[in-house]
Design an enzyme around this catalytic site. Structure first.
Site, PDB file in Angstrom:
ATOM      1  N   LEU A  10      47.171  32.257  45.982  1.00 31.36           N
ATOM      2  CA  LEU A  10      48.117  32.948  46.862  1.00 31.36           C
ATOM      3  C   LEU A  10      48.509  34.296  46.262  1.00 31.36           C
ATOM      4  O   LEU A  10      48.404  34.504  45.051  1.00 31.36           O
ATOM      5  CB  LEU A  10      49.355  32.071  47.055  1.00 31.36           C
ATOM      6  CG  LEU A  10      49.110  30.790  47.875  1.00 31.36           C
ATOM      7  CD1 LEU A  10      50.256  29.794  47.695  1.00 31.36           C
ATOM      8  CD2 LEU A  10      48.922  31.127  49.351  1.00 31.36           C
ATOM      9  N   PRO A  11      49.006  35.229  47.115  1.00 26.74           N
ATOM     10  CA  PRO A  11      49.186  36.607  46.646  1.00 26.74           C
ATOM     11  C   PRO A  11      50.210  36.801  45.526  1.00 26.74           C
ATOM     12  O   PRO A  11      49.907  37.487  44.544  1.00 26.74           O
ATOM     13  CB  PRO A  11      49.616  37.358  47.909  1.00 26.74           C
ATOM     14  CG  PRO A  11      49.139  36.520  49.050  1.00 26.74           C
ATOM     15  CD  PRO A  11      49.157  35.112  48.570  1.00 26.74           C
TER      16      PRO A  11
ATOM     17  N   LYS B 221      45.948  36.611  31.469  1.00 27.79           N
ATOM     18  CA  LYS B 221      45.436  37.224  32.700  1.00 27.79           C
ATOM     19  C   LYS B 221      46.128  38.576  32.968  1.00 27.79           C
ATOM     20  O   LYS B 221      45.488  39.543  33.380  1.00 27.79           O
ATOM     21  CB  LYS B 221      45.655  36.258  33.869  1.00 27.79           C
ATOM     22  CG  LYS B 221      45.433  36.824  35.242  1.00 27.79           C
ATOM     23  CD  LYS B 221      44.010  37.254  35.506  1.00 27.79           C
ATOM     24  CE  LYS B 221      43.873  37.791  36.929  1.00 27.79           C
ATOM     25  NZ  LYS B 221      42.622  38.521  37.110  1.00 27.79           N
TER      26      LYS B 221
ATOM     27  N   THR C 145      47.400  34.872  40.319  1.00 27.09           N
ATOM     28  CA  THR C 145      48.037  35.589  39.210  1.00 27.09           C
ATOM     29  C   THR C 145      49.525  35.615  39.515  1.00 27.09           C
ATOM     30  O   THR C 145      49.986  36.386  40.343  1.00 27.09           O
ATOM     31  CB  THR C 145      47.464  37.017  39.091  1.00 27.09           C
ATOM     32  OG1 THR C 145      46.050  36.930  39.027  1.00 27.09           O
ATOM     33  CG2 THR C 145      47.998  37.702  37.841  1.00 27.09           C
TER      34      THR C 145
ATOM     35  N   LYS D 177      51.227  44.551  41.622  1.00 24.06           N
ATOM     36  CA  LYS D 177      52.001  43.345  41.275  1.00 24.06           C
ATOM     37  C   LYS D 177      51.643  42.867  39.867  1.00 24.06           C
ATOM     38  O   LYS D 177      52.519  42.568  39.053  1.00 24.06           O
ATOM     39  CB  LYS D 177      51.707  42.261  42.320  1.00 24.06           C
ATOM     40  CG  LYS D 177      52.284  40.886  42.085  1.00 24.06           C
ATOM     41  CD  LYS D 177      51.312  39.835  41.574  1.00 24.06           C
ATOM     42  CE  LYS D 177      50.057  39.627  42.332  1.00 24.06           C
ATOM     43  NZ  LYS D 177      49.181  38.561  41.888  1.00 24.06           N
TER      44      LYS D 177
HETATM   45  P1  NAD Z   1      44.196  37.611  49.752  1.00 27.39           P
HETATM   46  O1  NAD Z   1      45.366  38.301  50.343  1.00 27.39           O
HETATM   47  O2  NAD Z   1      42.821  37.995  50.183  1.00 27.39           O
HETATM   48  O3  NAD Z   1      44.323  36.008  49.986  1.00 27.39           O
HETATM   49  C1  NAD Z   1      45.539  35.335  49.951  1.00 27.39           C
HETATM   50  C2  NAD Z   1      45.526  34.313  51.063  1.00 27.39           C
HETATM   51  O4  NAD Z   1      46.791  33.616  51.035  1.00 27.39           O
HETATM   52  C3  NAD Z   1      45.393  34.934  52.470  1.00 27.39           C
HETATM   53  O5  NAD Z   1      44.356  34.292  53.192  1.00 27.39           O
HETATM   54  C4  NAD Z   1      46.760  34.685  53.116  1.00 27.39           C
HETATM   55  O6  NAD Z   1      46.688  34.470  54.514  1.00 27.39           O
HETATM   56  C5  NAD Z   1      47.200  33.428  52.377  1.00 27.39           C
HETATM   57  N1  NAD Z   1      48.650  33.223  52.396  1.00 27.39           N
HETATM   58  C6  NAD Z   1      49.631  34.130  52.235  1.00 27.39           C
HETATM   59  N2  NAD Z   1      50.846  33.519  52.289  1.00 27.39           N
HETATM   60  C7  NAD Z   1      50.593  32.196  52.479  1.00 27.39           C
HETATM   61  C8  NAD Z   1      51.416  31.052  52.580  1.00 27.39           C
HETATM   62  N3  NAD Z   1      52.749  31.143  52.515  1.00 27.39           N
HETATM   63  N4  NAD Z   1      50.824  29.846  52.764  1.00 27.39           N
HETATM   64  C9  NAD Z   1      49.457  29.747  52.843  1.00 27.39           C
HETATM   65  N5  NAD Z   1      48.638  30.792  52.749  1.00 27.39           N
HETATM   66  C10 NAD Z   1      49.194  32.007  52.566  1.00 27.39           C
HETATM   67  O7  NAD Z   1      44.364  37.750  48.167  1.00 27.39           O
HETATM   68  P2  NAD Z   1      43.239  37.513  47.037  1.00 27.39           P
HETATM   69  O8  NAD Z   1      42.637  38.817  46.665  1.00 27.39           O
HETATM   70  O9  NAD Z   1      42.385  36.363  47.428  1.00 27.39           O
HETATM   71  O10 NAD Z   1      44.189  37.109  45.790  1.00 27.39           O
HETATM   72  C11 NAD Z   1      44.726  35.802  45.658  1.00 27.39           C
HETATM   73  C12 NAD Z   1      45.246  35.667  44.228  1.00 27.39           C
HETATM   74  O11 NAD Z   1      44.155  35.844  43.308  1.00 27.39           O
HETATM   75  C13 NAD Z   1      46.293  36.721  43.856  1.00 27.39           C
HETATM   76  O12 NAD Z   1      47.262  36.141  43.036  1.00 27.39           O
HETATM   77  C14 NAD Z   1      45.485  37.768  43.107  1.00 27.39           C
HETATM   78  O13 NAD Z   1      46.284  38.520  42.223  1.00 27.39           O
HETATM   79  C15 NAD Z   1      44.464  36.903  42.410  1.00 27.39           C
HETATM   80  N6  NAD Z   1      43.188  37.545  42.072  1.00 27.39           N
HETATM   81  C16 NAD Z   1      42.542  38.349  42.961  1.00 27.39           C
HETATM   82  C17 NAD Z   1      41.304  38.920  42.596  1.00 27.39           C
HETATM   83  C18 NAD Z   1      40.509  39.811  43.538  1.00 27.39           C
HETATM   84  O14 NAD Z   1      39.575  40.498  43.057  1.00 27.39           O
HETATM   85  N7  NAD Z   1      40.795  39.836  44.828  1.00 27.39           N
HETATM   86  C19 NAD Z   1      40.748  38.668  41.330  1.00 27.39           C
HETATM   87  C20 NAD Z   1      41.440  37.800  40.462  1.00 27.39           C
HETATM   88  C21 NAD Z   1      42.653  37.255  40.842  1.00 27.39           C
END
Ligand code: NAD
Length: 306
Positions: free
Chosen positions: A70-71, A175, A100, A244
């Site tokens: 989740l974000p 991380k 994260t 963030k």
């Molecule tokens: P994203 O926004 O693509 O995905 C997050 C998902 O969570 C979305 O599908 C959204 O609809 C869902 N969501 C939001 N609020 C919600 C809720 N209350 N209940 C259920 N679902 C909900 O983000 P992402 O890039 O996939 O990142 C997710 C996590 O991974 C973050 O913490 C980010 O920092 C971490 N991360 C991302 C990357 C990257 O390259 N994108 C790499 C490593 C770590």
């Protein structure tokens, strides 16, 4: 015996990272129960046979192991401890946070879950969307050893595992350090590349030389050739989430009494980029911020204009 015979697995948040990770678990034979607030994120997983849940509590009613990607820490905490949070479910035994979330929220969450008889692991990931798709992430895991041993056969399908010990939050701290360095590389590469291109160096040649020299980093090796020089700005990690991460990192360093002069500058660059291009813009847009100030595009038409 297939994975689906052994465990029921829940997945909350199946976006850019969670979607491909969940896909790998389905491909490994696990039966997944999924929840996301966006229908578009759920659709590809439902098409692969995942079961839809109506809330995080519903996920935890149907799965022993519950994972989340989740974000933000606030969203993770609400999805797990809120009124319809996973903690209300009857079946969850282990919670694995792949997001994260930073050590502060993770430690608080782990205490609250332990009081309800649920073990939790922080397991933030590095490697981006490509690593998530290919099972080549690195997972920085901390939390109780017995919980780690239990989920290890599951999470090994996502990438390389680094178990840091039973102290909750250590995975998150590592991380944040990693993401600070990754964002700093994007920011400093923006300044160096814009200078070189404005002086008249071809950006592709410049990257080739840097990658054979001591300035090379993850931005010069991958993000700039693939996403900036091509003007695609599509690495797949948003400016808002990178901001963030670096904000959480600088706050954690401050709490520990560790100076982060360079880290604070990177945080500012991300804040400016977020204001200028939006939280949903790609994190490689830091390059656009420097380009605008300098009046020169890396790889664009004005690349060689002095
Ligand atoms: P994203 O926004 O693509 O995905 C997050 C998902 O969570 C979305 O599908 C959204 O609809 C869902 N969501 C939001 N609020 C919600 C809720 N209350 N209940 C259920 N679902 C909900 O983000 P992402 O890039 O996939 O990142 C997710 C996590 O991974 C973050 O913490 C980010 O920092 C971490 N991360 C991302 C990357 C990257 O390259 N994108 C790499 C490593 C770590």
């Amino acid at each position: 015996m297939s994975g689906s015979d052994q465990l029921s697995v829940g997945f909350i948040g199946v976006g850019r990272m969670g979607g491909p990770m969940a896909t790998r678990l389905i491909a490994a034979g696990y039966s997944l129960v999924v929840f996301d607030t966006q229908e578009a994120a759920l659709a590809p997983l439902l098409a692969q046979g995942a079961q839809r849940a109506t809330s995080p509590a519903d996920v935890a009613d149907r799965a022993e192991i519950v994972m989340a990607s989740l974000p933000t820490p606030k969203i993770v905490t609400e999805a797990i401890l809120g009124a319809t949070g996973a903690v209300q479910g009857s079946r969850m035994q282990v919670f694995v946070d792949l997001s994260t979330s930073g050590p502060g929220a993770t430690i608080a969450l782990s205490k609250a879950l332990l009081a309800r008889g649920v073990a939790s692991l922080d397991a933030p990931v590095s490697g981006g969307v490509t690593g998530a798709r290919n099972g080549k992430l690195s997972l920085m895991v901390s939390g109780p050893r017995d919980a780690y041993d239990r989920v290890e056969p599951l999470i090994k399908h996502l990438g390389r595992l680094f178990y840091l010990g039973d102290q909750p939050g250590l995975g998150q701290t590592l991380k944040l350090a990693n993401n600070l360095m990754s964002a700093a590389a994007i920011a400093i590469t923006a300044e160096a590349m814009t200078m070189g291109v404005k002086a008249g160096i071809d950006p592709t040649v410049m990257l080739e030389v840097l990658n054979a020299s001591s300035g090379r980093n993850t931005a010069t090796e991958d993000k700039y050739p693939r996403c900036v020089v091509t003007r695609r700005f599509d690495f797949g990690f948003s400016t808002g989430l990178s901001f963030k991460d670096v904000r959480l990192c600088v706050e954690e360093a401050e709490a520990l009494g560790v100076p982060m002069v360079v880290g604070s500058a990177v945080r500012q660059m991300l804040s400016i980029t977020q204001n200028q291009f939006g939280a949903d813009s790609d994190c490689t847009c830091i390059a656009k911020t420097v380009e605008q100030w300098a009046g020169c595009e890396i790889g664009g038409q004005n690349s060689n204009d002095k």
